[in-house]
Design a protein around this motif. Structure first.
Motif, PDB file in Angstrom:
ATOM      1  N   TYR A 134       0.827  -1.205   0.000  1.00 59.13           N
ATOM      2  CA  TYR A 134       0.000   0.000   0.000  1.00 59.13           C
ATOM      3  C   TYR A 134       0.865   1.259   0.000  1.00 59.13           C
ATOM      4  O   TYR A 134       0.617   2.201  -0.750  1.00 59.13           O
ATOM      5  N   VAL A 135       1.908   1.252   0.820  1.00 58.59           N
ATOM      6  CA  VAL A 135       2.789   2.422   0.896  1.00 58.59           C
ATOM      7  C   VAL A 135       3.522   2.620  -0.429  1.00 58.59           C
ATOM      8  O   VAL A 135       3.643   3.749  -0.915  1.00 58.59           O
ATOM      9  N   LYS A 136       3.996   1.530  -1.043  1.00 54.55           N
ATOM     10  CA  LYS A 136       4.694   1.645  -2.322  1.00 54.55           C
ATOM     11  C   LYS A 136       3.762   2.179  -3.408  1.00 54.55           C
ATOM     12  O   LYS A 136       4.154   3.033  -4.210  1.00 54.55           O
ATOM     13  N   LYS A 137       2.521   1.687  -3.425  1.00 54.59           N
ATOM     14  CA  LYS A 137       1.573   2.148  -4.439  1.00 54.59           C
ATOM     15  C   LYS A 137       1.238   3.615  -4.240  1.00 54.59           C
ATOM     16  O   LYS A 137       1.178   4.389  -5.201  1.00 54.59           O
ATOM     17  N   LYS A 138       1.037   4.018  -3.003  1.00 56.03           N
ATOM     18  CA  LYS A 138       0.712   5.418  -2.712  1.00 56.03           C
ATOM     19  C   LYS A 138       1.885   6.323  -3.088  1.00 56.03           C
ATOM     20  O   LYS A 138       1.685   7.386  -3.675  1.00 56.03           O
ATOM     21  N   ARG A 139       3.102   5.911  -2.766  1.00 52.61           N
ATOM     22  CA  ARG A 139       4.277   6.717  -3.096  1.00 52.61           C
ATOM     23  C   ARG A 139       4.430   6.847  -4.607  1.00 52.61           C
ATOM     24  O   ARG A 139       4.735   7.923  -5.126  1.00 52.61           O
ATOM     25  N   ARG A 140       4.181   5.744  -5.331  1.00 50.51           N
ATOM     26  CA  ARG A 140       4.313   5.782  -6.786  1.00 50.51           C
ATOM     27  C   ARG A 140       3.262   6.693  -7.402  1.00 50.51           C
ATOM     28  O   ARG A 140       3.555   7.466  -8.324  1.00 50.51           O
ATOM     29  N   SER A 141       2.032   6.635  -6.902  1.00 49.46           N
ATOM     30  CA  SER A 141       0.994   7.497  -7.459  1.00 49.46           C
ATOM     31  C   SER A 141       1.254   8.965  -7.133  1.00 49.46           C
ATOM     32  O   SER A 141       0.949   9.847  -7.938  1.00 49.46           O
ATOM     33  N   GLU A 142       1.812   9.244  -5.972  1.00 49.71           N
ATOM     34  CA  GLU A 142       2.160  10.633  -5.628  1.00 49.71           C
ATOM     35  C   GLU A 142       3.255  11.166  -6.550  1.00 49.71           C
ATOM     36  O   GLU A 142       3.183  12.294  -7.012  1.00 49.71           O
ATOM     37  N   ARG A 143       4.261  10.332  -6.824  1.00 47.45           N
ATOM     38  CA  ARG A 143       5.324  10.765  -7.743  1.00 47.45           C
ATOM     39  C   ARG A 143       4.760  11.035  -9.133  1.00 47.45           C
ATOM     40  O   ARG A 143       5.102  12.025  -9.781  1.00 47.45           O
ATOM     41  N   HIS A 171       2.733  14.298  -9.127  1.00 43.12           N
ATOM     42  CA  HIS A 171       3.587  15.497  -9.122  1.00 43.12           C
ATOM     43  C   HIS A 171       4.294  15.684 -10.458  1.00 43.12           C
ATOM     44  O   HIS A 171       4.606  16.801 -10.846  1.00 43.12           O
TER      45      HIS A 171
END
Length: 86
Positions: free
Chosen positions: A40-49, A52
């Motif tokens: 979940y954290v990896k997916k959220k970080r990837r979508s945030e990148r 942006h």
């Protein structure tokens, strides 16, 4: 000499069975929860990148005039809608 065996507690065999089943089950459950949290954290970080990175491309400024080619397409689309309604 006596051939009598010492009585065993009735719950002793059941406790070891519960412990041998419950231990691995809890371990697998915790590992699954940890894996789900990491994914979940990896997916959220990837979508945030990605957000942006794409945000400057899709920012809309109403004060900015559209290029002439886009303006012509918009006018043609409006004329097609008006002619289809008539």
């Amino acid at each position: 000499m006596s051939n009598a065996t010492a009585p065993t507690a009735p719950g002793a065999a059941g406790d070891s069975l519960v412990g041998s089943v419950l231990g691995p089950f809890l371990l697998l459950t915790l590992l699954g929860a940890l894996l789900a949290a990491v994914m979940y954290v990896k997916k959220k970080r990837r979508s945030e990148r990605l957000r942006h990175r794409l945000l400057p491309m899709y920012s809309y400024d109403p004060a900015e005039e559209p290029p002439e080619s886009e303006q012509e397409l918009l006018v043609e689309a409006e004329e097609a809608q008006v002619s289809s309604l008539a």
